[in-house]
Scaffold this motif. Structure first.
Motif, PDB file in Angstrom:
ATOM      1  N   TYR A  15      -4.108  -7.055   9.055  1.00  0.00           N
ATOM      2  CA  TYR A  15      -3.999  -7.774   7.784  1.00  0.00           C
ATOM      3  C   TYR A  15      -2.712  -8.597   7.747  1.00  0.00           C
ATOM      4  CZ  TYR A  15      -3.265  -8.268   2.705  1.00  0.00           C
ATOM      5  OH  TYR A  15      -3.017  -8.745   1.437  1.00  0.00           O
ATOM      6  N   LYS A  16      -1.611  -7.994   8.221  1.00  0.00           N
ATOM      7  CA  LYS A  16      -0.333  -8.710   8.254  1.00  0.00           C
ATOM      8  C   LYS A  16      -0.430  -9.978   9.071  1.00  0.00           C
ATOM      9  CE  LYS A  16       3.030  -9.315  10.901  1.00  0.00           C
ATOM     10  NZ  LYS A  16       4.043  -9.186  11.981  1.00  0.00           N
ATOM     11  N   HIS A  17      -1.030  -9.884  10.244  1.00  0.00           N
ATOM     12  CA  HIS A  17      -1.156 -11.066  11.111  1.00  0.00           C
ATOM     13  C   HIS A  17      -2.056 -12.129  10.479  1.00  0.00           C
ATOM     14  CE1 HIS A  17       1.189  -9.728  14.502  1.00  0.00           C
ATOM     15  NE2 HIS A  17       0.549  -8.583  14.544  1.00  0.00           N
ATOM     16  N   GLN A  18      -3.097 -11.698   9.783  1.00  0.00           N
ATOM     17  CA  GLN A  18      -3.983 -12.652   9.117  1.00  0.00           C
ATOM     18  C   GLN A  18      -3.235 -13.457   8.060  1.00  0.00           C
ATOM     19  OE1 GLN A  18      -7.229 -10.401   7.497  1.00  0.00           O
ATOM     20  NE2 GLN A  18      -7.997  -9.737   9.495  1.00  0.00           N
ATOM     21  N   VAL A  19      -2.333 -12.790   7.352  1.00  0.00           N
ATOM     22  CA  VAL A  19      -1.618 -13.437   6.257  1.00  0.00           C
ATOM     23  C   VAL A  19      -0.373 -14.185   6.739  1.00  0.00           C
ATOM     24  CG1 VAL A  19      -0.372 -13.042   4.089  1.00  0.00           C
ATOM     25  CG2 VAL A  19      -2.464 -11.762   4.582  1.00  0.00           C
ATOM     26  N   PRO A  29       0.810  -1.225   0.000  1.00  0.00           N
ATOM     27  CA  PRO A  29       0.000   0.000   0.000  1.00  0.00           C
ATOM     28  C   PRO A  29       0.839   1.269   0.000  1.00  0.00           C
ATOM     29  CG  PRO A  29      -0.151  -1.142   2.116  1.00  0.00           C
ATOM     30  CD  PRO A  29       0.517  -2.074   1.160  1.00  0.00           C
ATOM     31  N   ALA A  30       1.994   1.233   0.652  1.00  0.00           N
ATOM     32  CA  ALA A  30       2.865   2.417   0.662  1.00  0.00           C
ATOM     33  C   ALA A  30       3.359   2.725  -0.741  1.00  0.00           C
ATOM     34  CB  ALA A  30       4.044   2.197   1.610  1.00  0.00           C
ATOM     35  N   GLU A  31       3.661   1.684  -1.504  1.00  0.00           N
ATOM     36  CA  GLU A  31       4.097   1.875  -2.889  1.00  0.00           C
ATOM     37  C   GLU A  31       2.994   2.521  -3.723  1.00  0.00           C
ATOM     38  OE1 GLU A  31       5.703  -0.758  -6.698  1.00  0.00           O
ATOM     39  OE2 GLU A  31       4.758  -1.748  -4.985  1.00  0.00           O
ATOM     40  N   LEU A  32       1.758   2.082  -3.522  1.00  0.00           N
ATOM     41  CA  LEU A  32       0.634   2.642  -4.282  1.00  0.00           C
ATOM     42  C   LEU A  32       0.441   4.120  -3.974  1.00  0.00           C
ATOM     43  CD1 LEU A  32      -1.971  -0.247  -3.959  1.00  0.00           C
ATOM     44  CD2 LEU A  32      -0.741   0.429  -6.024  1.00  0.00           C
ATOM     45  N   LYS A  48      -4.714  -1.222  11.113  1.00  0.00           N
ATOM     46  CA  LYS A  48      -5.498  -2.098  10.246  1.00  0.00           C
ATOM     47  C   LYS A  48      -4.601  -2.929   9.334  1.00  0.00           C
ATOM     48  CE  LYS A  48     -10.061   0.018  10.075  1.00  0.00           C
ATOM     49  NZ  LYS A  48     -10.658  -1.197  10.663  1.00  0.00           N
ATOM     50  N   PHE A  49      -3.539  -2.300   8.823  1.00  0.00           N
ATOM     51  CA  PHE A  49      -2.609  -3.059   7.995  1.00  0.00           C
ATOM     52  C   PHE A  49      -1.898  -4.137   8.814  1.00  0.00           C
ATOM     53  CE2 PHE A  49      -2.542   0.627   4.918  1.00  0.00           C
ATOM     54  CZ  PHE A  49      -3.121  -0.093   3.878  1.00  0.00           C
ATOM     55  N   MET A  50      -1.632  -3.859  10.092  1.00  0.00           N
ATOM     56  CA  MET A  50      -1.012  -4.867  10.940  1.00  0.00           C
ATOM     57  C   MET A  50      -1.966  -6.027  11.200  1.00  0.00           C
ATOM     58  SD  MET A  50       2.124  -4.346  11.476  1.00  0.00           S
ATOM     59  CE  MET A  50       2.444  -5.473  12.825  1.00  0.00           C
ATOM     60  N   LEU A  89       8.456  -4.900  12.748  1.00  0.00           N
ATOM     61  CA  LEU A  89       7.410  -5.475  11.910  1.00  0.00           C
ATOM     62  C   LEU A  89       6.260  -6.054  12.721  1.00  0.00           C
ATOM     63  CD1 LEU A  89       9.491  -7.204   9.105  1.00  0.00           C
ATOM     64  CD2 LEU A  89       7.752  -5.438   8.774  1.00  0.00           C
ATOM     65  N   ASP A  90       6.328  -5.910  14.032  1.00  0.00           N
ATOM     66  CA  ASP A  90       5.272  -6.434  14.891  1.00  0.00           C
ATOM     67  C   ASP A  90       4.662  -5.347  15.776  1.00  0.00           C
ATOM     68  OD1 ASP A  90       3.828  -8.769  15.358  1.00  0.00           O
ATOM     69  OD2 ASP A  90       4.872  -9.170  17.232  1.00  0.00           O
ATOM     70  N   LEU A  91       4.936  -4.077  15.464  1.00  0.00           N
ATOM     71  CA  LEU A  91       4.413  -2.972  16.265  1.00  0.00           C
ATOM     72  C   LEU A  91       2.909  -2.813  16.045  1.00  0.00           C
ATOM     73  CD1 LEU A  91       7.093  -0.161  15.808  1.00  0.00           C
ATOM     74  CD2 LEU A  91       6.556  -1.364  17.917  1.00  0.00           C
ATOM     75  N   ALA A  92       2.157  -2.811  17.141  1.00  0.00           N
ATOM     76  CA  ALA A  92       0.709  -2.602  17.038  1.00  0.00           C
ATOM     77  C   ALA A  92       0.385  -1.150  16.706  1.00  0.00           C
ATOM     78  CB  ALA A  92       0.032  -3.008  18.338  1.00  0.00           C
TER      79      ALA A  92
END
Length: 454
Positions: A86-90, A57-60, A82-84, A160-163
């Motif tokens: 998503y990260k945990h889901q994936v 998303p940052a690239e977009l 919200k992106f985090m 990469l794990d910051l809430a």
């Protein structure tokens, strides 16, 4: 012949291990893995995959900036929590999926830290196992400077794990990790400072393109301090004070240590098997064998000059499997593409710009300003370009690309390098139009070696 528990034992379950294991399984070999952490290793669970997911998303958003004065007026907001989610889901299910894949393939996974007893025997947790061949695939870990207050520094795995994101982050070092995270996190509104001992960023890449990335980050509000050596860190309430040897002080909310990585060799008992190693990694020969002839090493743990990347780990893993099966040829690395996922990207392969500038008797350099000349193909990224390196016969031997799509474009460049493709070969191929690959190769082709008259 000795009776071993396994034909091959891999210490680690990352890309440096499992790719080759699948080849060996197809040949009927009995395989086991020793793993002290999550199945799949750093890239799958803590590194590349999570970073790529958040970077998308940052690239977009970064690309949309180029159209703001051309009719685009949408206000897009970045929501880290919200992106985090998503990260945990994936990412979180991947370790379990990897465990399932390996066990379904008939492999045994033994959980625990591994330590050599001798060159055929390894203690894993409270178990002792033997193997005819052993492959060390333990990777690397982040290194923190040994200074007062080092306990206040964090690693790329933690960031990469910051809430929630802090308001201000200080990056120690201006290498790939710092520059990628600075590019990413500034898209989420984070203020950043970079402290670097050297006189510039991204030393492995050309000074021109690294300076362009620095200038982009400065325009986003990032403060750079080159020629500074971090001396100490102090905690002051909810803040941290980073101090350099010259007296510079930076007040910050979070400090990321990104001054290098060290091979994971400590505690392996390598000396018990007669295996030579150093903080740079395990010493191997041209067949990826260590100084114990039945023990191999693969991936980031190897002491090597080849870039430590997931694709090279996979390449080495596959090679070792074939070597165990009897393939006698020494390992030969092709040109290795590599990408810095800043915004914009820098990608490179083959002979570097820095090397070519030093060896002008062997190489010459040319610019391909594809963004400026073909803006309709390159999404209005007019400063995107490539610096290509050719030998005396005009074969392409290296390249460095600056632009959002550099990561994709370096793959076709790598094929041209490794295939020693000529002008006729490029022109004899019909490329999809209008695409970014088409534009680049069309401009590159006339520079290449021609077979006419041979």
């Amino acid at each position: 012949m000795a009776n071993f528990d396994y034909d091959v034992l891999y210490i680690g379950t990352g890309h440096a291990a499992w790719h080759g294991a699948l080849i060996l399984a197809g040949a009927g070999k009995k395989i086991a893995f020793a793993e002290r952490d999550l199945t799949g290793g750093t890239c799958t669970n803590y590194g590349c995959d999570a970073k790529a997911l958040l970077d998308g998303p940052a690239e977009l958003v970064s690309a949309l900036e180029r159209y703001k004065n051309l009719g685009l007026s949408a206000d897009i907001r970045m929501d880290w929590p919200k992106f985090m989610e998503y990260k945990h889901q994936v990412i979180d299910p991947l370790a379990g999926a990897m465990t399932g894949m390996l066990t379904n393939a008939g492999f045994t996974i033994i959980n625990g830290s591994a330590e050599f007893i001798d060159q055929h025997t390894v203690k894993v947790g409270d178990k002792t196992v033997t193997a005819e061949n052993i492959v060390i695939c333990t990777g690397q870990s982040d290194v923190k400077l040994d200074i007062p207050g080092k306990e206040y520094m964090h690693t790329s795995r933690e960031i990469l794990d910051l809430a929630e994101l802090p308001e201000h982050i200080t990056f120690i070092g201006a290498g790939i990790i710092s520059m990628e995270f600075a590019s990413l996190l500034t898209q989420f509104g984070v203020k950043a400072t970079v402290i670097e001992y050297a006189d510039r960023a991204l030393l492995a890449y050309s000074e021109e393109y690294s300076a362009r990335v620095v200038d982009k980050l400065k325009a986003s509000g990032v403060d750079f301090h080159f020629g500074e050596s971090l001396a100490s860190i102090e905690k002051s309430g909810d803040k941290y004070i980073a101090k350099t040897a010259s007296g510079l002080t930076v007040e910050t909310d979070y400090i990321l240590a990104a001054t290098g990585r060290r091979a994971n060799v400590a505690g392996l008992g390598l000396e018990n098997a007669g295996i030579e190693y150093s903080p740079r990694g395990v010493k191997v020969d041209d067949h990826m064998r260590t100084t114990a002839s039945n023990v191999y090493a693969s991936g980031d743990v190897v002491d090597k000059m080849i870039p430590r990347l997931t694709p090279t780990a996979t390449f080495e893993s596959n090679y070792i499997a074939l070597a165990i099966l009897g393939t006698p040829q020494p390992i030969q690395y092709p040109a290795v593409p590599n990408v810095v996922f800043t915004l914009p990207r820098i990608a490179a392969a083959g002979v570097t710009v820095n090397q070519a500038l030093k060896e002008t008797d062997k190489y010459h350099i040319a610019k391909v300003e594809y963004g400026k000349l073909l803006s309709f193909e390159y999404r209005n990224e007019t400063d995107a370009e490539a610096t290509v390196i050719l030998d005396k016969d005009n074969y392409l031997v290296g390249a460095e690309i600056y632009g959002d799509q550099a990561g994709e474009m370096i793959n076709i460049i790598t094929m041209i390098i490794n295939g020693r493709m000529t002008m006729e070969m490029i022109m004899g191929t019909i490329w999809a139009f209008p695409t970014q690959t088409d534009g680049l190769v069309e401009m590159l082709a006339p520079m290449l070696h021609s077979s006419r008259g041979e």
